[in-house]
Design an enzyme around this catalytic site. Structure first.
Site, PDB file in Angstrom:
ATOM      1  N   GLY A  61       5.744  -2.045  -5.387  1.00 31.78           N
ATOM      2  CA  GLY A  61       5.222  -2.621  -6.631  1.00 31.78           C
ATOM      3  C   GLY A  61       5.558  -4.095  -6.731  1.00 31.78           C
ATOM      4  O   GLY A  61       5.828  -4.610  -7.815  1.00 31.78           O
ATOM      5  N   ALA A  62       5.506  -4.779  -5.573  1.00 27.02           N
ATOM      6  CA  ALA A  62       6.002  -6.156  -5.493  1.00 27.02           C
ATOM      7  C   ALA A  62       4.983  -7.204  -5.903  1.00 27.02           C
ATOM      8  O   ALA A  62       5.291  -8.393  -5.903  1.00 27.02           O
ATOM      9  CB  ALA A  62       6.462  -6.443  -4.061  1.00 27.02           C
ATOM     10  N   SER A  63       3.782  -6.794  -6.269  1.00 24.62           N
ATOM     11  CA  SER A  63       2.702  -7.762  -6.458  1.00 24.62           C
ATOM     12  C   SER A  63       2.714  -8.450  -7.816  1.00 24.62           C
ATOM     13  O   SER A  63       2.008  -9.443  -8.009  1.00 24.62           O
ATOM     14  CB  SER A  63       1.343  -7.075  -6.251  1.00 24.62           C
ATOM     15  OG  SER A  63       1.135  -6.061  -7.220  1.00 24.62           O
ATOM     16  N   SER A 120       2.686  -2.827  -1.883  1.00 19.43           N
ATOM     17  CA  SER A 120       1.876  -2.534  -3.063  1.00 19.43           C
ATOM     18  C   SER A 120       0.500  -2.113  -2.571  1.00 19.43           C
ATOM     19  O   SER A 120       0.173  -2.255  -1.393  1.00 19.43           O
ATOM     20  CB  SER A 120       1.765  -3.760  -3.972  1.00 19.43           C
ATOM     21  OG  SER A 120       0.900  -3.520  -5.058  1.00 19.43           O
ATOM     22  N   TYR A 172       5.295   9.831 -18.386  1.00 20.33           N
ATOM     23  CA  TYR A 172       6.049   8.682 -17.893  1.00 20.33           C
ATOM     24  C   TYR A 172       7.553   8.928 -18.033  1.00 20.33           C
ATOM     25  O   TYR A 172       8.333   8.672 -17.114  1.00 20.33           O
ATOM     26  CB  TYR A 172       5.623   7.437 -18.668  1.00 20.33           C
ATOM     27  CG  TYR A 172       6.293   6.152 -18.232  1.00 20.33           C
ATOM     28  CD1 TYR A 172       5.927   5.536 -17.038  1.00 20.33           C
ATOM     29  CD2 TYR A 172       7.249   5.540 -19.033  1.00 20.33           C
ATOM     30  CE1 TYR A 172       6.519   4.346 -16.644  1.00 20.33           C
ATOM     31  CE2 TYR A 172       7.846   4.346 -18.649  1.00 20.33           C
ATOM     32  CZ  TYR A 172       7.484   3.749 -17.454  1.00 20.33           C
ATOM     33  OH  TYR A 172       8.065   2.574 -17.069  1.00 20.33           O
TER      34      TYR A 172
END
Length: 247
Positions: free
Chosen positions: A13-15, A37, A155
């Site tokens: 999820g680095a974007s 990602s 979630y």
């Protein structure tokens, strides 16, 4: 700044948002960062930013819900850098709705990305970390995994599960000097919160003792700390970065 020279870090999820901030912080501390990602284009932007700051980064598009894809991606990263020292499981999605209105797909999406995705990534790094007798695994959970939240049962379940995964994996891997910890952000200003109505943001801010929403840059240094030698005697813990919401 905590020193991570000669370390190789993988950030999912680095974007954007928290993942981007974590990637920059780890790079600034000296780590080479493998950016993971689904979005190659946005990863390229983060990679360019890291390189402009004098760091080293590489781009690895991958759907972390696909175990085989994760195994292949992480093998490529290990082959490229010769080691895997740090894993940050940050990738996350939401599908908010009241439980009576949640479809099976709505339930599955956060579980598959937030929890199963983390499992896939941990499984992919465990053998290299065991072999080198060193590793840092940091799972980005949420205060919602502790407190629950109306309209976010899916979630919250995924993030609570991530805390349980953190504790169990920490016990399994501690004897090989591999630490596993979680960071639980509160309400952070990211793309996920951008569409929140202003009245809701104001009410939320008033419920935070420090009087503001958090920033991705509030979370990133905590991850860099947990990845460093300064945190070598900390494992199985969940550190809250929430402005005091959960006291």
């Amino acid at each position: 700044m905590f020193q991570l020279k000669d370390k190789v870090a993988v950030v999912t999820g680095a974007s954007r948002g928290i993942g981007r901030a974590i990637s920059l912080a780890l790079s600034d501390a000296g780590a080479s960062v493998a950016l993971v990602s689904r979005s190659a284009e946005r990863l390229e932007e983060v990679s360019a930013e890291i390189i402009d700051r004098g760091g080293q980064a590489s781009v690895h598009p991958c759907d972390i819900t696909d175990g085989e894809a994760v195994s292949a991606t992480f093998k490529a990263i290990a082959d490229q850098y010769g080691a895997l020292h740090i894993l940050v499981n940050n990738a996350g999605v939401t599908r908010d709705n009241l439980i009576m209105r949640l479809s099976s797909d709505d339930w599955d999406a956060p579980i598959n990305t937030n929890l199963k995705g983390a499992f896939n990534c941990i499984k992919a790094v465990v053998r290299p970390m065991l072999k080198q007798r060193f590793g840092r695994i940091i799972n980005i959970t949420s205060i919602v995994g502790i407190t629950g939240n109306a309209g976010q049962s899916n979630y919250a379940a995924s993030k609570a599960g991530l805390i349980g995964l953190t504790k169990s994996t920490a016990k399994e891997l501690a004897s090989r000097s591999i630490t596993v910890n979680a960071v639980a952000p509160g309400y952070i200003t990211t793309d996920m919160t951008a569409d929140m109505p202003e009245a809701a943001k104001l009410a939320l801010t008033e419920s935070i003792p420090l009087g503001r929403l958090g920033l991705p840059e509030d979370v990133a240094p905590i991850v860099a700390f947990l990845a460093s030698e300064a945190a070598s005697y900390i494992t199985g813990q969940t550190l809250l970065v929430d402005g005091g919401m959960v006291i």
